[in-house]
Design a protein around this motif. Structure first.
Motif, PDB file in Angstrom:
ATOM      1  N   GLU A   1       0.823  -1.204   0.000  1.00 51.31           N
ATOM      2  CA  GLU A   1       0.000   0.000   0.000  1.00 51.31           C
ATOM      3  C   GLU A   1       0.862   1.260   0.000  1.00 51.31           C
ATOM      4  O   GLU A   1       2.087   1.194   0.034  1.00 51.31           O
ATOM      5  CB  GLU A   1      -0.944  -0.023   1.193  1.00 51.31           C
ATOM      6  CG  GLU A   1      -1.980  -1.131   1.105  1.00 51.31           C
ATOM      7  CD  GLU A   1      -2.985  -1.090   2.253  1.00 51.31           C
ATOM      8  OE1 GLU A   1      -4.074  -1.677   2.095  1.00 51.31           O
ATOM      9  OE2 GLU A   1      -2.685  -0.474   3.301  1.00 51.31           O
ATOM     10  N   SER A   2       0.175   2.409  -0.059  1.00 53.88           N
ATOM     11  CA  SER A   2       0.851   3.702  -0.128  1.00 53.88           C
ATOM     12  C   SER A   2       0.495   4.565   1.073  1.00 53.88           C
ATOM     13  O   SER A   2      -0.548   4.371   1.701  1.00 53.88           O
ATOM     14  CB  SER A   2       0.463   4.442  -1.411  1.00 53.88           C
ATOM     15  OG  SER A   2       0.843   3.711  -2.557  1.00 53.88           O
ATOM     16  N   LEU A   3       1.366   5.514   1.344  1.00 50.72           N
ATOM     17  CA  LEU A   3       1.156   6.446   2.442  1.00 50.72           C
ATOM     18  C   LEU A   3       1.955   7.714   2.139  1.00 50.72           C
ATOM     19  O   LEU A   3       3.035   7.638   1.532  1.00 50.72           O
ATOM     20  CB  LEU A   3       1.615   5.843   3.760  1.00 50.72           C
ATOM     21  CG  LEU A   3       1.162   6.476   5.070  1.00 50.72           C
ATOM     22  CD1 LEU A   3      -0.357   6.377   5.213  1.00 50.72           C
ATOM     23  CD2 LEU A   3       1.835   5.779   6.255  1.00 50.72           C
ATOM     24  N   SER A   4       1.431   8.851   2.554  1.00 53.70           N
ATOM     25  CA  SER A   4       2.149  10.111   2.380  1.00 53.70           C
ATOM     26  C   SER A   4       2.321  10.777   3.726  1.00 53.70           C
ATOM     27  O   SER A   4       1.371  10.867   4.503  1.00 53.70           O
ATOM     28  CB  SER A   4       1.370  11.032   1.437  1.00 53.70           C
ATOM     29  OG  SER A   4       2.060  12.244   1.248  1.00 53.70           O
ATOM     30  N   VAL A   5       3.512  11.234   4.021  1.00 53.01           N
ATOM     31  CA  VAL A   5       3.784  11.953   5.262  1.00 53.01           C
ATOM     32  C   VAL A   5       4.222  13.372   4.920  1.00 53.01           C
ATOM     33  O   VAL A   5       4.737  13.639   3.834  1.00 53.01           O
ATOM     34  CB  VAL A   5       4.854  11.242   6.114  1.00 53.01           C
ATOM     35  CG1 VAL A   5       4.301   9.926   6.664  1.00 53.01           C
ATOM     36  CG2 VAL A   5       6.130  11.002   5.350  1.00 53.01           C
ATOM     37  N   SER A   6       3.964  14.270   5.870  1.00 52.18           N
ATOM     38  CA  SER A   6       4.253  15.682   5.669  1.00 52.18           C
ATOM     39  C   SER A   6       5.092  16.212   6.817  1.00 52.18           C
ATOM     40  O   SER A   6       5.042  15.680   7.934  1.00 52.18           O
ATOM     41  CB  SER A   6       2.957  16.492   5.597  1.00 52.18           C
ATOM     42  OG  SER A   6       2.113  16.024   4.592  1.00 52.18           O
ATOM     43  N   CYS A   7       5.808  17.289   6.554  1.00 52.94           N
ATOM     44  CA  CYS A   7       6.602  17.946   7.589  1.00 52.94           C
ATOM     45  C   CYS A   7       6.547  19.450   7.361  1.00 52.94           C
ATOM     46  O   CYS A   7       6.967  19.933   6.300  1.00 52.94           O
ATOM     47  CB  CYS A   7       8.034  17.459   7.554  1.00 52.94           C
ATOM     48  SG  CYS A   7       9.171  18.409   8.582  1.00 52.94           S
ATOM     49  N   LYS A   8       6.026  20.149   8.356  1.00 50.91           N
ATOM     50  CA  LYS A   8       5.980  21.612   8.280  1.00 50.91           C
ATOM     51  C   LYS A   8       7.110  22.176   9.134  1.00 50.91           C
ATOM     52  O   LYS A   8       7.271  21.798  10.300  1.00 50.91           O
ATOM     53  CB  LYS A   8       4.637  22.144   8.771  1.00 50.91           C
ATOM     54  CG  LYS A   8       4.489  23.644   8.589  1.00 50.91           C
ATOM     55  CD  LYS A   8       3.088  24.091   8.867  1.00 50.91           C
ATOM     56  CE  LYS A   8       2.955  25.600   8.729  1.00 50.91           C
ATOM     57  NZ  LYS A   8       3.250  26.042   7.343  1.00 50.91           N
ATOM     58  N   ALA A   9       7.884  23.060   8.532  1.00 49.92           N
ATOM     59  CA  ALA A   9       9.021  23.663   9.219  1.00 49.92           C
ATOM     60  C   ALA A   9       8.732  25.118   9.560  1.00 49.92           C
ATOM     61  O   ALA A   9       8.048  25.813   8.810  1.00 49.92           O
ATOM     62  CB  ALA A   9      10.256  23.565   8.337  1.00 49.92           C
TER      63      ALA A   9
END
Length: 117
Positions: free
Chosen positions: A16-24
């Motif tokens: 499966e797929s997954l997307s992660v994010s990072c706000k700086a």
């Protein structure tokens, strides 16, 4: 000091797929090379992918062809799209600014990605 807030992790099945994010935080985001790292239980933190201010990307061999790093300078956010996930991708994923000598700032809390077989 730049601070990072990672999000988007979760539990998925292999393939499966997954997307992660990072706000700086901070005002210098667009000028920095951003990187995603991961740390699996009992292992050292490793560099997974990086993206320069000029949008040049590089990947660890273990994720090449499956992961895609991208950035949105208007949102001070870097993303990691992960496809064809494997159990060995299970780790806490972190982002940071990549300096000449490695990660430049203190780590955020990370986001847990768990891939079941």
């Amino acid at each position: 000091q730049v601070q990072f807030v990672e999000s988007g992790g979760g539990l998925v099945q292999a393939g499966e797929s997954l997307s992660v994010s990072c706000k700086a935080s901070g005002s210098t985001f667009r000028a920095n090379t951003m990187a995603w790292y991961r740390q699996a239980p009992g292992k050292q933190r490793e560099l997974v992918a990086r993206i320069s201010s000029g949008y040049i990307t590089n990947y660890a061999d273990s994720v090449k062809g499956r992961f895609t790093i991208s950035r949105d300078n208007a949102k001070n956010t870097v993303y990691l799209q992960m496809n064809s996930l494997k159990p060995e991708d299970t780790a806490v994923y972190y982002c940071n600014v990549l300096g000449l000598n490695g990660p430049r700032y203190y780590w955020g809390q990370g986001t847990q990605v768990t891939v079941s077989s």
